[in-house]
Design an enzyme around this catalytic site. Structure first.
Site, PDB file in Angstrom:
ATOM      1  N   PHE A 134      -4.113   4.656  14.344  1.00 16.38           N
ATOM      2  CA  PHE A 134      -3.443   4.080  13.202  1.00 16.38           C
ATOM      3  C   PHE A 134      -4.508   3.357  12.360  1.00 16.38           C
ATOM      4  CE2 PHE A 134      -0.278   6.011  15.494  1.00 16.38           C
ATOM      5  CZ  PHE A 134       0.931   5.963  14.837  1.00 16.38           C
TER       6      PHE A 134
ATOM      7  N   TYR B 105      -4.648  14.102   2.691  1.00 17.89           N
ATOM      8  CA  TYR B 105      -5.482  13.679   3.818  1.00 17.89           C
ATOM      9  C   TYR B 105      -4.749  13.872   5.137  1.00 17.89           C
ATOM     10  CZ  TYR B 105      -7.018  10.431   7.406  1.00 17.89           C
ATOM     11  OH  TYR B 105      -7.367   9.878   8.612  1.00 17.89           O
TER      12      TYR B 105
ATOM     13  N   GLY C  32       1.645   8.368  -2.185  1.00 16.03           N
ATOM     14  CA  GLY C  32       1.399   8.829  -0.821  1.00 16.03           C
ATOM     15  C   GLY C  32       1.418   7.759   0.239  1.00 16.03           C
TER      16      GLY C  32
ATOM     17  N   LEU D  30      -7.729  -1.855   3.307  1.00 13.74           N
ATOM     18  CA  LEU D  30      -7.186  -3.178   3.005  1.00 13.74           C
ATOM     19  C   LEU D  30      -8.057  -4.337   3.484  1.00 13.74           C
ATOM     20  CD1 LEU D  30      -4.870  -4.899   1.877  1.00 13.74           C
ATOM     21  CD2 LEU D  30      -3.756  -4.711   4.124  1.00 13.74           C
TER      22      LEU D  30
ATOM     23  N   TYR E  79     -18.030   4.939  10.548  1.00 12.68           N
ATOM     24  CA  TYR E  79     -17.497   3.708  11.140  1.00 12.68           C
ATOM     25  C   TYR E  79     -17.080   3.907  12.599  1.00 12.68           C
ATOM     26  CZ  TYR E  79     -14.132  -0.208  11.622  1.00 12.68           C
ATOM     27  OH  TYR E  79     -13.417  -1.301  12.032  1.00 12.68           O
TER      28      TYR E  79
ATOM     29  N   ARG F  67       0.933   2.799  -4.485  1.00  5.01           N
ATOM     30  CA  ARG F  67      -0.010   3.902  -4.586  1.00  5.01           C
ATOM     31  C   ARG F  67       0.699   5.187  -4.168  1.00  5.01           C
ATOM     32  NH1 ARG F  67      -5.146   2.448  -1.023  1.00  5.01           N
ATOM     33  NH2 ARG F  67      -3.474   2.533   0.533  1.00  5.01           N
TER      34      ARG F  67
END
Length: 327
Positions: free
Chosen positions: A167, A139, A283, A190, A11, A281
């Site tokens: 971010f 991650y 983390g 999201l 991406y 979720r």
């Protein structure tokens, strides 16, 4: 300059690769296409279909690369919690292979795709580069580890490098060759998940975590347009000098809650869909917003598309195009 872009079919990496080609650079791309797409590659770039662990076969002393932009990594937070070893292997061991190749080839420049999600704070203050680093998931821990590895390598005096801690990348870019936007399989981010719900690829949307210490109980994130992120890489590349390691946060400086993003997607698309609340979720930090003053002062970087509605509109147009969704 002659530049190697690792993960350049993904991406963000693909948007940067297209911008580099447009700026007149000679670009080569390394990608294993495990998550990237061959259709993202600029036609003018040389493509190496291989793993980051084999980068030394490309980044040789005779190749005379002027720099590397390193995007090749696994990036899914939830997956990293389930399978941390996968992230150690790809993100840390892969980056170590790259740094060894850089040292052997005496490549002078490196830009690393890092993350602002490694920061920890009070839930109210935007993170600058001096904020506490306390990764909440494997991650983010891999990105923090690679940042430290690069800083150490710059201590040899030969390499100049920058870690760009961005971010939440979002939005899409249409080039003369193709359309570049966010798509993963499975999708875990999201905005594209919400667009799948709006476009009918999902029957419902699940809002994870409604009891965070935020205004509406949902996570707050800083969304930055992918074209703005890409522009920062080109600016940072020009600012590097031997032996110098810098960190730059890249974000809009504004936070939007998950519920605000949901409302924006409904408004932009003109479509509604069922929404269900669920537990947090593992983390997921409650708030993550960037202070990008350093990038503004030292790189002259300023987001050109900071409005969330514009970001979502660009992403929606890409999603409609890819999936053949009528307006």
């Amino acid at each position: 300059m002659k530049l190697l872009v690792t993960g350049g079919a993904g991406y963000i990496g693909s948007v940067v690769a297209h911008q580099l080609v447009a700026a007149g650079h000679e670009v080569e791309i390394l990608d294993d296409l495990s998550t990237g797409f061959a259709t993202n590659l600029p036609a003018a770039a040389v493509f190496h279909h291989t793993s980051i662990h084999r980068v030394a076969e490309i980044l040789t002393p005779d190749a005379d690369f002027d720099g590397v932009l390193h995007f090749a990594a696994k990036v899914e937070v939830a997956e990293s919690v389930r399978d941390p070893e996968k992230y150690w292997h790809h993100n840390i061991e892969g980056s170590l292979a790259l740094l060894r190749a850089i040292r052997t080839a005496r490549t002078p420049r490196l830009i690393f795709s890092s993350t602002g999600s490694m920061y920890s704070g009070d839930g109210r203050t935007a993170f600058d580069e001096a904020a506490e680093i306390r990764p909440a998931n494997p991650y983010a821990a891999t990105k923090a580890t690679v940042d430290m590895m690069i800083a150490g390598e710059c201590g040899t005096g030969t390499l100049g490098a920058a870690s760009l801690r961005y971010f939440n990348a979002a939005g899409a870019v249409r080039t003369a060759e193709t359309y570049l936007g966010e798509r993963h399989e499975p999708e875990t981010h999201l905005i594209p998940i919400l667009l799948q719900a709006a476009g009918g690829q999902r029957d419902t949307f699940t809002l994870f975590g409604t009891d965070h210490p935020t205004t509406d109980g949902t996570c707050v994130r800083d969304y930055v347009h992918v074209s703005d992120l890409a522009a920062a890489h080109l600016l940072a590349l020009e600012a590097l000098s031997p032996g110098r390691y810098e960190v730059f946060n890249l974000g809009n400086g504004d936070g939007y809650s998950n519920r605000q993003v949901l409302d924006t997607v409904r408004e932009v698309t003109g479509r509604d869909f069922p929404v269900y609340d669920a537990d947090r979720r593992p983390g997921d930090p409650a708030v993550c917003i960037a202070n990008s003053d350093k990038a503004a002062v030292e790189l002259g970087w300023k987001p050109q598309r900071p409005n969330l509605s514009d970001i979502v509109a660009d992403a929606w147009e890409f999603h409609r195009t890819v999936h053949g969704i009528a307006g």
